[in-house]
Design a protein around this motif. Sequence first.
Motif, PDB file in Angstrom:
ATOM      1  N   ARG A  56       6.303  -0.754   8.736  1.00  0.00           N
ATOM      2  CA  ARG A  56       7.503  -1.169   9.623  1.00  0.00           C
ATOM      3  C   ARG A  56       7.203  -2.532   9.531  1.00  0.00           C
ATOM      4  N   PHE A  57       8.786  -2.985   9.903  1.00  0.00           N
ATOM      5  CA  PHE A  57       8.851  -4.508  10.206  1.00  0.00           C
ATOM      6  C   PHE A  57       9.376  -4.719  11.387  1.00  0.00           C
ATOM      7  N   PRO A  58       9.114  -5.505  12.314  1.00  0.00           N
ATOM      8  CA  PRO A  58       7.735  -6.647  12.017  1.00  0.00           C
ATOM      9  C   PRO A  58       6.448  -5.714  11.842  1.00  0.00           C
ATOM     10  N   HIS A  59       5.534  -6.107  10.917  1.00  0.00           N
ATOM     11  CA  HIS A  59       4.277  -5.391  10.461  1.00  0.00           C
ATOM     12  C   HIS A  59       3.387  -5.354  11.866  1.00  0.00           C
ATOM     13  N   THR A  60       2.492  -4.385  11.754  1.00  0.00           N
ATOM     14  CA  THR A  60       1.579  -4.168  12.708  1.00  0.00           C
ATOM     15  C   THR A  60       0.430  -4.870  12.341  1.00  0.00           C
TER      16      THR A  60
ATOM     17  N   ALA B  13       1.061  -1.226   0.013  1.00  0.00           N
ATOM     18  CA  ALA B  13      -0.035  -0.005   0.147  1.00  0.00           C
ATOM     19  C   ALA B  13       0.904   1.197   0.070  1.00  0.00           C
ATOM     20  N   GLY B  14       0.837   1.814  -1.283  1.00  0.00           N
ATOM     21  CA  GLY B  14       2.039   3.035  -1.376  1.00  0.00           C
ATOM     22  C   GLY B  14       3.541   2.196  -1.212  1.00  0.00           C
ATOM     23  N   GLU B  15       4.193   2.869  -0.099  1.00  0.00           N
ATOM     24  CA  GLU B  15       5.570   2.410   0.165  1.00  0.00           C
ATOM     25  C   GLU B  15       5.579   1.530   1.231  1.00  0.00           C
ATOM     26  N   SER B  16       4.680   0.898   1.765  1.00  0.00           N
ATOM     27  CA  SER B  16       4.420  -0.097   2.895  1.00  0.00           C
ATOM     28  C   SER B  16       4.231  -1.407   1.914  1.00  0.00           C
ATOM     29  N   ILE B  17       5.275  -2.016   2.113  1.00  0.00           N
ATOM     30  CA  ILE B  17       5.328  -3.403   1.330  1.00  0.00           C
ATOM     31  C   ILE B  17       5.359  -4.732   2.096  1.00  0.00           C
ATOM     32  N   LEU B  18       4.752  -5.568   2.003  1.00  0.00           N
ATOM     33  CA  LEU B  18       4.748  -6.720   2.615  1.00  0.00           C
ATOM     34  C   LEU B  18       5.924  -7.579   2.712  1.00  0.00           C
ATOM     35  N   GLN B  19       6.292  -7.786   3.669  1.00  0.00           N
ATOM     36  CA  GLN B  19       7.528  -8.689   3.868  1.00  0.00           C
ATOM     37  C   GLN B  19       7.513 -10.038   4.685  1.00  0.00           C
ATOM     38  N   ALA B  20       6.145 -10.180   5.022  1.00  0.00           N
ATOM     39  CA  ALA B  20       5.746 -11.240   5.846  1.00  0.00           C
ATOM     40  C   ALA B  20       4.240 -11.336   5.837  1.00  0.00           C
ATOM     41  N   PRO B  21       3.693 -12.432   5.772  1.00  0.00           N
ATOM     42  CA  PRO B  21       2.028 -12.429   6.149  1.00  0.00           C
ATOM     43  C   PRO B  21       1.553 -11.573   6.939  1.00  0.00           C
TER      44      PRO B  21
ATOM     45  N   LEU C 292       0.826  12.661  12.540  1.00  0.00           N
ATOM     46  CA  LEU C 292       2.106  12.869  11.656  1.00  0.00           C
ATOM     47  C   LEU C 292       3.394  12.533  12.513  1.00  0.00           C
ATOM     48  N   SER C 293       3.202  11.903  13.627  1.00  0.00           N
ATOM     49  CA  SER C 293       4.197  11.331  14.423  1.00  0.00           C
ATOM     50  C   SER C 293       5.147  10.350  13.697  1.00  0.00           C
ATOM     51  N   PRO C 294       6.407  10.261  13.596  1.00  0.00           N
ATOM     52  CA  PRO C 294       7.273   9.603  12.593  1.00  0.00           C
ATOM     53  C   PRO C 294       7.335   8.279  13.160  1.00  0.00           C
ATOM     54  N   GLY C 295       7.088   7.909  14.360  1.00  0.00           N
ATOM     55  CA  GLY C 295       6.983   6.543  14.605  1.00  0.00           C
ATOM     56  C   GLY C 295       5.405   5.877  14.880  1.00  0.00           C
ATOM     57  N   CYS C 296       4.629   6.591  14.194  1.00  0.00           N
ATOM     58  CA  CYS C 296       3.119   6.168  14.363  1.00  0.00           C
ATOM     59  C   CYS C 296       3.093   4.799  13.687  1.00  0.00           C
ATOM     60  N   THR C 297       2.232   4.006  14.508  1.00  0.00           N
ATOM     61  CA  THR C 297       1.969   2.561  13.838  1.00  0.00           C
ATOM     62  C   THR C 297       0.387   2.583  13.542  1.00  0.00           C
ATOM     63  N   TYR C 298       0.035   1.586  12.697  1.00  0.00           N
ATOM     64  CA  TYR C 298      -1.296   1.765  12.516  1.00  0.00           C
ATOM     65  C   TYR C 298      -1.825   0.186  12.416  1.00  0.00           C
ATOM     66  N   LEU C 299      -3.182  -0.231  12.881  1.00  0.00           N
ATOM     67  CA  LEU C 299      -3.448  -1.483  12.650  1.00  0.00           C
ATOM     68  C   LEU C 299      -3.650  -1.938  11.141  1.00  0.00           C
TER      69      LEU C 299
ATOM     70  N   ALA D 245      -4.499   3.873  15.431  1.00  0.00           N
ATOM     71  CA  ALA D 245      -3.125   4.602  15.659  1.00  0.00           C
ATOM     72  C   ALA D 245      -2.530   4.476  16.858  1.00  0.00           C
ATOM     73  N   THR D 246      -1.183   4.157  16.914  1.00  0.00           N
ATOM     74  CA  THR D 246      -0.394   4.269  18.129  1.00  0.00           C
ATOM     75  C   THR D 246       0.605   5.277  17.943  1.00  0.00           C
ATOM     76  N   PRO D 247       0.652   6.397  18.127  1.00  0.00           N
ATOM     77  CA  PRO D 247       1.658   7.574  17.898  1.00  0.00           C
ATOM     78  C   PRO D 247       2.961   7.174  18.543  1.00  0.00           C
ATOM     79  N   GLY D 248       3.922   7.563  17.860  1.00  0.00           N
ATOM     80  CA  GLY D 248       5.388   7.153  18.471  1.00  0.00           C
ATOM     81  C   GLY D 248       6.398   8.310  17.796  1.00  0.00           C
ATOM     82  N   THR D 249       7.513   8.552  18.709  1.00  0.00           N
ATOM     83  CA  THR D 249       8.297   9.298  18.490  1.00  0.00           C
ATOM     84  C   THR D 249       9.436   8.979  17.121  1.00  0.00           C
ATOM     85  N   GLY D 250       9.620   7.764  16.862  1.00  0.00           N
ATOM     86  CA  GLY D 250      10.175   6.912  15.939  1.00  0.00           C
ATOM     87  C   GLY D 250      11.667   7.600  15.910  1.00  0.00           C
ATOM     88  N   ASP D 251      11.961   8.158  14.887  1.00  0.00           N
ATOM     89  CA  ASP D 251      13.606   8.538  14.764  1.00  0.00           C
ATOM     90  C   ASP D 251      13.795   9.883  15.248  1.00  0.00           C
TER      91      ASP D 251
END
Length: 347
Positions: A124-128, A56-64, A112-119, A95-101
């Motif tokens: 990111r890998f491991p995927h959410t 989805a966009g730049e989010s690429i599956l690396q595992a199921p 817009l937090s750089p470390g935000c994850t989404y169900l 969403a789970t916001p996060g400071t990331g880098d």
Amino acid sequence: MTEIPTTALGVVAHAAGDMRVEPVTIPAAGADDAIVEIAYGGVCGSDLHYWQHGAAGESILQAPMLLGHEVVGTVVRAAESGGPAAGTRVAVHPATPGTGDGSRYPADRANLSPGCTYLGSAARFPHTEGAFVRYAVLPKHMLRPLPEGLSLRDAALVEPASVAWHAASRAGDVAGKRVLVVGSGPIGALIVAVAHRAGAAEIVAVDMHDTPLEIATAVGATRVIRATDAEAIAAVDADVVFESSGNHRGLASAFRGATRGGRVVMVGLLPSGEQPALISLAITRELELVGSFRFTDEIDDVILALADGSLQVDAVVTHEYPVADALAAFETARDSATSGKVLLSFA
């Protein structure tokens, strides 16, 4: 206490063109996690992209990865540390916001937090992992209790309606204004509904197909235009334009349909990489180009508006399938000419 099984049927994307409905393991809940029995899940465009393209966009599956982020259900086991009690019907903020880098972002815009994850995201890998499964283990901060009188099925649109509400907030006050919505799929239709509730004087919806335009009319559009009618779109002269097609041609229509000095809110996620755009037109008309990405706390306003009936979105849902028929549901959802929002039921 409800007996939680060790596995449940889930919808898992393995690779491009390879999506399976299969048993998935229910993970152990941490102290801050609740277990939610999912009632309904809405199929999103990102879910379709993971299925069709493995990305989805730049989010690429690396595992199921377990799909799904538009979900509602009932808490069957509360988090040890508190939160909604067992028996509470909830919507889910994915969403789970996060400071990331550590990159800077506005403190009041956690989306817009750089470390935000989404169900259900492979960003990111491991995927959410997502929540298209009968029993989902979710952090308590994601859960929003539903008011009495708002059914779980009606609440199934809370997450995408929050995306639309956030887009409207990025547009500013639309009361009394002429609004153009380019792309009348589920998000576009929900933007129409939100703009209608906000008092827009005129709402013009654009799409390629009859069904999305009929849905847009049902939720508040005052006029519709075929996406191929460039002359009619250019004549709209809209104060505010929402681009929700996610296509560079739609973005061109948005620029053409905006009045001089107007605002274009870009909601549809275009493919990654460079895209053609009528930038000279944006310059000479002094258009304000504004991005809109997911949402923050608008979910609370959406829940209240759905509960009090001021946000009318019933027409947006066109199909419902049991989770066992998820493949058929996704096939239906990918055909934007004949469907709006497609729901999975997990009961």
